[in-house]
Design a protein around this motif. Sequence first.
Motif, mmCIF file in Angstrom:
data_model
loop_
_atom_site.group_PDB
_atom_site.id
_atom_site.type_symbol
_atom_site.label_atom_id
_atom_site.label_comp_id
_atom_site.label_asym_id
_atom_site.label_seq_id
_atom_site.Cartn_x
_atom_site.Cartn_y
_atom_site.Cartn_z
ATOM 1 N N TRP A 142 0.878 -1.198 0.063
ATOM 2 C CA TRP A 142 -0.012 -0.031 0.073
ATOM 3 C C TRP A 142 0.886 1.085 0.117
ATOM 4 C CZ3 TRP A 142 -5.275 -0.102 -0.105
ATOM 5 C CH2 TRP A 142 -6.044 1.052 -0.045
ATOM 6 N N ASP A 158 3.120 2.536 2.916
ATOM 7 C CA ASP A 158 3.119 1.730 3.733
ATOM 8 C C ASP A 158 4.490 0.816 4.261
ATOM 9 O OD1 ASP A 158 2.293 0.306 6.278
ATOM 10 O OD2 ASP A 158 0.315 -0.643 5.438
ATOM 11 N N SER A 196 4.034 -4.746 6.817
ATOM 12 C CA SER A 196 2.546 -4.314 7.185
ATOM 13 C C SER A 196 1.722 -5.321 7.268
ATOM 14 C CB SER A 196 2.019 -3.368 5.838
ATOM 15 O OG SER A 196 0.593 -2.910 6.066
ATOM 16 N N HIS A 219 -1.210 -5.368 6.174
ATOM 17 C CA HIS A 219 -2.109 -5.253 4.890
ATOM 18 C C HIS A 219 -1.282 -5.617 3.659
ATOM 19 C CE1 HIS A 219 -5.348 -4.148 7.364
ATOM 20 N NE2 HIS A 219 -4.531 -3.870 8.183
ATOM 21 N N HIS A 228 -4.297 -11.151 2.907
ATOM 22 C CA HIS A 228 -4.260 -10.871 4.542
ATOM 23 C C HIS A 228 -5.965 -10.796 4.857
ATOM 24 C CE1 HIS A 228 -4.631 -6.651 2.737
ATOM 25 N NE2 HIS A 228 -5.334 -6.523 3.909
ATOM 26 N N ASP A 264 -8.354 -8.448 7.360
ATOM 27 C CA ASP A 264 -8.414 -7.368 8.093
ATOM 28 C C ASP A 264 -9.348 -7.541 9.324
ATOM 29 O OD1 ASP A 264 -7.717 -5.766 5.844
ATOM 30 O OD2 ASP A 264 -9.654 -4.891 5.463
ATOM 31 N N HIS A 289 -8.974 -2.600 12.083
ATOM 32 C CA HIS A 289 -8.196 -1.545 11.279
ATOM 33 C C HIS A 289 -8.954 -0.456 10.845
ATOM 34 C CE1 HIS A 289 -6.266 -1.134 7.458
ATOM 35 N NE2 HIS A 289 -7.198 -1.572 6.663
ATOM 36 N N PRO A 346 -6.479 -5.173 -3.266
ATOM 37 C CA PRO A 346 -5.946 -4.732 -2.055
ATOM 38 C C PRO A 346 -6.917 -4.273 -0.989
ATOM 39 C CG PRO A 346 -5.291 -3.237 -3.832
ATOM 40 C CD PRO A 346 -6.052 -4.310 -4.324
ATOM 41 N N SER A 347 -8.266 -3.912 -1.468
ATOM 42 C CA SER A 347 -9.034 -3.445 -0.636
ATOM 43 C C SER A 347 -10.236 -3.598 -1.177
ATOM 44 C CB SER A 347 -8.851 -1.687 -0.423
ATOM 45 O OG SER A 347 -9.710 -1.232 0.469
ATOM 46 N N LEU A 376 -14.169 4.307 3.827
ATOM 47 C CA LEU A 376 -14.133 2.879 3.859
ATOM 48 C C LEU A 376 -15.803 2.200 3.984
ATOM 49 C CD1 LEU A 376 -10.796 2.335 5.958
ATOM 50 C CD2 LEU A 376 -11.130 2.588 3.363
ATOM 51 N N HIS A 431 -16.101 -1.532 3.811
ATOM 52 C CA HIS A 431 -15.545 -2.203 5.102
ATOM 53 C C HIS A 431 -16.666 -2.307 5.965
ATOM 54 C CE1 HIS A 431 -11.451 -1.718 3.114
ATOM 55 N NE2 HIS A 431 -11.231 -2.413 4.118
ATOM 56 N N GLU A 458 -8.393 -10.176 1.955
ATOM 57 C CA GLU A 458 -8.032 -9.248 0.805
ATOM 58 C C GLU A 458 -6.729 -9.759 0.130
ATOM 59 O OE1 GLU A 458 -9.755 -4.982 2.205
ATOM 60 O OE2 GLU A 458 -7.943 -5.649 3.039
HETATM 61 N N1 LIG Z 1 -2.199 -0.165 4.375
HETATM 62 C C1 LIG Z 1 -2.780 0.876 4.423
HETATM 63 C C2 LIG Z 1 -2.149 1.883 4.807
HETATM 64 C C3 LIG Z 1 -2.697 3.308 4.728
HETATM 65 C C4 LIG Z 1 -3.965 3.529 4.635
HETATM 66 C C5 LIG Z 1 -4.864 2.264 4.376
HETATM 67 C C6 LIG Z 1 -4.235 0.965 4.287
HETATM 68 C C7 LIG Z 1 -4.936 0.060 3.724
HETATM 69 O O1 LIG Z 1 -4.472 -1.012 3.799
HETATM 70 C C8 LIG Z 1 -6.201 0.353 3.833
HETATM 71 C C9 LIG Z 1 -7.083 -0.834 2.746
HETATM 72 N N2 LIG Z 1 -8.317 -0.244 2.636
HETATM 73 C C10 LIG Z 1 -7.365 -2.003 3.363
HETATM 74 O O2 LIG Z 1 -8.451 -2.530 3.273
HETATM 75 O O3 LIG Z 1 -6.577 -2.867 3.859
#
Ligand SMILES: Nc1ccccc1C(=O)C[C@H](N)C(=O)O
Length: 207
Positions: free
Chosen positions: A16, A19, A44, A46, A50, A52, A56, A143-144, A153, A156, A168
């Motif tokens: 991400w 990140d 990370s 994420h 992975h 969530d 998160h 990724p999301s 979100l 989510h 995800e």
């Molecule tokens: N890693 C991040 C760093 C900063 C901000 C968002 C993320 C996310 O991963 C959000 C993503 N909407 C998620 O569902 O995992």
Amino acid sequence: MIYDISRLLNANTPTWPGDTPFSYDLTWSQEETGSVNVGQITTSCHTATHVDAPFHFKSNGMTIEQLPLDIFVGPALVVDVSTKGEITVNDFEDIDFTNVRRVLLKTETWTGDEFPTQIPIIDPELGPFLLENGIELLGVDLPSVDPLDSKTLDTHHSLLKSGVHILEGLRLSNVAPGEYRLTALPLNIEGADGSPVRAILEDDTQA
Ligand SMILES: Nc1ccccc1C(=O)C[C@H](N)C(=O)O
Ligand SMILES: [Zn+2]
Ligand SMILES: [Zn+2]
């Protein structure tokens, strides 16, 4: 047959934007210790494939070690939504959800080795629809489940309200739509907002 539907973790794994990149390094080599190689990982929660945890995106939400494990093991339906820019309840009209508790969406929009710049929109209305149909896990090869620039979100939150857990970053290009047995267990990390998983699908064919 076992299908590995997880993405590979290495220094080039798409992360991400901004990140923590994934890394694996040897803390000590066998030469140094005289006995063993010992590694360490940085990541990370994420990155790649992975789960969530609600924490998160909701500060009083459940953390990863508190989630029931039976969500992440059992029959799952892989649904092809690869031609759709927006995924809505209409895309599931012809699908029989009897005895299906887990749905994996195959969008095929993130097959490369780069972090995607655009992903399909998943309508937040899917939350109540999945709840009505007895679905407890939604998996995506994205990724999301929300747009990459979303701050609210909505999908989510809608899924959480509907009791649907989120998986995800799947890699579904090597599996055909249909029914399988899923295993995708998060690590038992106290207080975490998510966890990498090794996700597999099994079908009924031998070996
Ligand atoms: N890693 C991040 C760093 C900063 C901000 C968002 C993320 C996310 O991963 C959000 C993503 N909407 C998620 O569902 O995992
Ligand atoms: Zn995530
Ligand atoms: Zn997410």
